[in-house]
Design a protein around this motif. Structure first.
Motif, PDB file in Angstrom:
ATOM      1  N   GLY A 183       8.450  -0.833   5.296  1.00  0.00           N
ATOM      2  CA  GLY A 183       9.378   0.443   5.049  1.00  0.00           C
ATOM      3  C   GLY A 183       8.596   1.661   4.821  1.00  0.00           C
ATOM      4  N   GLN A 184       9.488   2.781   4.216  1.00  0.00           N
ATOM      5  CA  GLN A 184       8.925   3.926   4.181  1.00  0.00           C
ATOM      6  C   GLN A 184       7.586   4.022   3.196  1.00  0.00           C
ATOM      7  N   ASP A 185       7.453   3.291   2.595  1.00  0.00           N
ATOM      8  CA  ASP A 185       6.158   3.168   1.358  1.00  0.00           C
ATOM      9  C   ASP A 185       4.828   2.844   2.203  1.00  0.00           C
ATOM     10  N   VAL A 186       4.130   4.285   2.290  1.00  0.00           N
ATOM     11  CA  VAL A 186       2.837   4.076   2.908  1.00  0.00           C
ATOM     12  C   VAL A 186       1.897   3.076   2.471  1.00  0.00           C
ATOM     13  N   ILE A 187       1.776   3.114   1.252  1.00  0.00           N
ATOM     14  CA  ILE A 187       1.006   2.094   0.298  1.00  0.00           C
ATOM     15  C   ILE A 187       1.331   0.715   0.581  1.00  0.00           C
TER      16      ILE A 187
ATOM     17  N   ASN B 279       2.648  -0.542   3.408  1.00  0.00           N
ATOM     18  CA  ASN B 279       2.274  -0.736   4.895  1.00  0.00           C
ATOM     19  C   ASN B 279       0.733  -0.625   5.115  1.00  0.00           C
ATOM     20  N   LEU B 280      -0.151   0.144   4.269  1.00  0.00           N
ATOM     21  CA  LEU B 280      -1.574   0.052   4.427  1.00  0.00           C
ATOM     22  C   LEU B 280      -2.052  -1.207   3.843  1.00  0.00           C
ATOM     23  N   GLU B 281      -1.416  -1.760   2.606  1.00  0.00           N
ATOM     24  CA  GLU B 281      -1.905  -2.994   1.992  1.00  0.00           C
ATOM     25  C   GLU B 281      -1.528  -4.200   3.206  1.00  0.00           C
ATOM     26  N   ASN B 282      -0.355  -4.079   3.973  1.00  0.00           N
ATOM     27  CA  ASN B 282       0.029  -5.015   5.137  1.00  0.00           C
ATOM     28  C   ASN B 282      -1.183  -5.020   6.232  1.00  0.00           C
ATOM     29  N   SER B 283      -1.851  -3.805   6.473  1.00  0.00           N
ATOM     30  CA  SER B 283      -2.770  -3.732   7.485  1.00  0.00           C
ATOM     31  C   SER B 283      -4.223  -4.189   7.003  1.00  0.00           C
ATOM     32  N   GLY B 284      -4.343  -3.658   5.695  1.00  0.00           N
ATOM     33  CA  GLY B 284      -5.580  -3.997   5.118  1.00  0.00           C
ATOM     34  C   GLY B 284      -5.801  -5.623   4.868  1.00  0.00           C
ATOM     35  N   PHE B 285      -4.597  -6.257   4.751  1.00  0.00           N
ATOM     36  CA  PHE B 285      -4.654  -7.744   4.459  1.00  0.00           C
ATOM     37  C   PHE B 285      -5.424  -8.283   5.937  1.00  0.00           C
ATOM     38  N   TYR B 286      -4.943  -7.675   6.999  1.00  0.00           N
ATOM     39  CA  TYR B 286      -5.387  -8.211   8.317  1.00  0.00           C
ATOM     40  C   TYR B 286      -6.667  -7.899   8.642  1.00  0.00           C
ATOM     41  N   GLU B 287      -7.317  -6.804   8.132  1.00  0.00           N
ATOM     42  CA  GLU B 287      -8.628  -6.352   8.327  1.00  0.00           C
ATOM     43  C   GLU B 287      -9.479  -7.378   7.411  1.00  0.00           C
ATOM     44  N   GLU B 288      -9.003  -7.658   6.175  1.00  0.00           N
ATOM     45  CA  GLU B 288      -9.781  -8.714   5.404  1.00  0.00           C
ATOM     46  C   GLU B 288      -9.652 -10.170   6.013  1.00  0.00           C
ATOM     47  N   PHE B 289      -8.727 -10.509   6.615  1.00  0.00           N
ATOM     48  CA  PHE B 289      -8.407 -11.833   7.202  1.00  0.00           C
ATOM     49  C   PHE B 289      -9.380 -11.880   8.301  1.00  0.00           C
TER      50      PHE B 289
ATOM     51  N   ALA C 123       9.800  -5.414  13.331  1.00  0.00           N
ATOM     52  CA  ALA C 123      10.200  -4.919  11.967  1.00  0.00           C
ATOM     53  C   ALA C 123      11.698  -4.588  11.966  1.00  0.00           C
ATOM     54  N   THR C 124      12.044  -4.927  10.465  1.00  0.00           N
ATOM     55  CA  THR C 124      13.425  -4.407  10.158  1.00  0.00           C
ATOM     56  C   THR C 124      13.327  -3.335   9.231  1.00  0.00           C
ATOM     57  N   GLU C 125      14.394  -2.894   8.805  1.00  0.00           N
ATOM     58  CA  GLU C 125      14.312  -1.806   7.566  1.00  0.00           C
ATOM     59  C   GLU C 125      13.498  -2.293   6.335  1.00  0.00           C
ATOM     60  N   ASN C 126      13.404  -3.488   6.006  1.00  0.00           N
ATOM     61  CA  ASN C 126      12.887  -4.021   4.823  1.00  0.00           C
ATOM     62  C   ASN C 126      11.644  -4.789   4.826  1.00  0.00           C
ATOM     63  N   ASN C 127      11.477  -5.445   5.999  1.00  0.00           N
ATOM     64  CA  ASN C 127      10.356  -6.321   6.132  1.00  0.00           C
ATOM     65  C   ASN C 127       9.979  -6.231   7.699  1.00  0.00           C
TER      66      ASN C 127
END
Length: 138
Positions: free
Chosen positions: A68-72, A74-84, A120-124
């Protein structure tokens, strides 16, 4: 055990996965879940005179995450894939591969795309990363 089962079992050892389901060919609508899916390919990369062949198995690893609008978040989601991706590279460097069974010797596992937002949807959202396994088949 077939190849997709072997890949699923292998991915379950990744320390970055949250305590969530890792399914095959099905990703639920609610976060957090993971999925591994086969990707169509011709399979044979190179045929050898002795009858053996170098083959590839393509797969997608995906997840349903909060979004959603929470930048943190969305950054965690992207960071997970960098770690993966780094984990996959580390496993390849160590020669730690899924076991494809008799007559199939895995030689390489690699990430072929970075992790990306797929839907993406509004919440996930669904994020995913594409990978490839090269293996020799007798």
């Amino acid at each position: 055990m077939n190849m997709i089962e072997s890949i699923r079992a292998y991915l379950c050892t990744c320390p970055f996965l949250k305590d969530a389901a890792l399914r095959v060919d099905y990703l639920g609508a609610a976060p957090t879940e993971y999925v591994v899916e086969s990707v169509p390919t011709s399979g044979i990369v190179k045929q050898y005179a002795d009858g053996g062949s170098l083959r590839e198995y393509l797969f997608v690893f995906g997840s349903r995450e909060y979004y959603g609008q929470d930048v943190i978040q969305n950054l965690e989601n992207s960071g997970f894939y960098e770690e993966f991706a780094a984990w996959i590279e580390e496993q390849d460097d160590k020669g730690n591969y899924p076991d494809f069974g008799k007559g199939k010797t895995v030689q390489k596992i690699e990430v072929t795309t970075s992790g990306y937002l797929f839907d993406a949807t509004e919440n996930n959202a669904r994020y995913q990363i594409q990978c490839r396994i090269l293996y020799y088949q007798d």
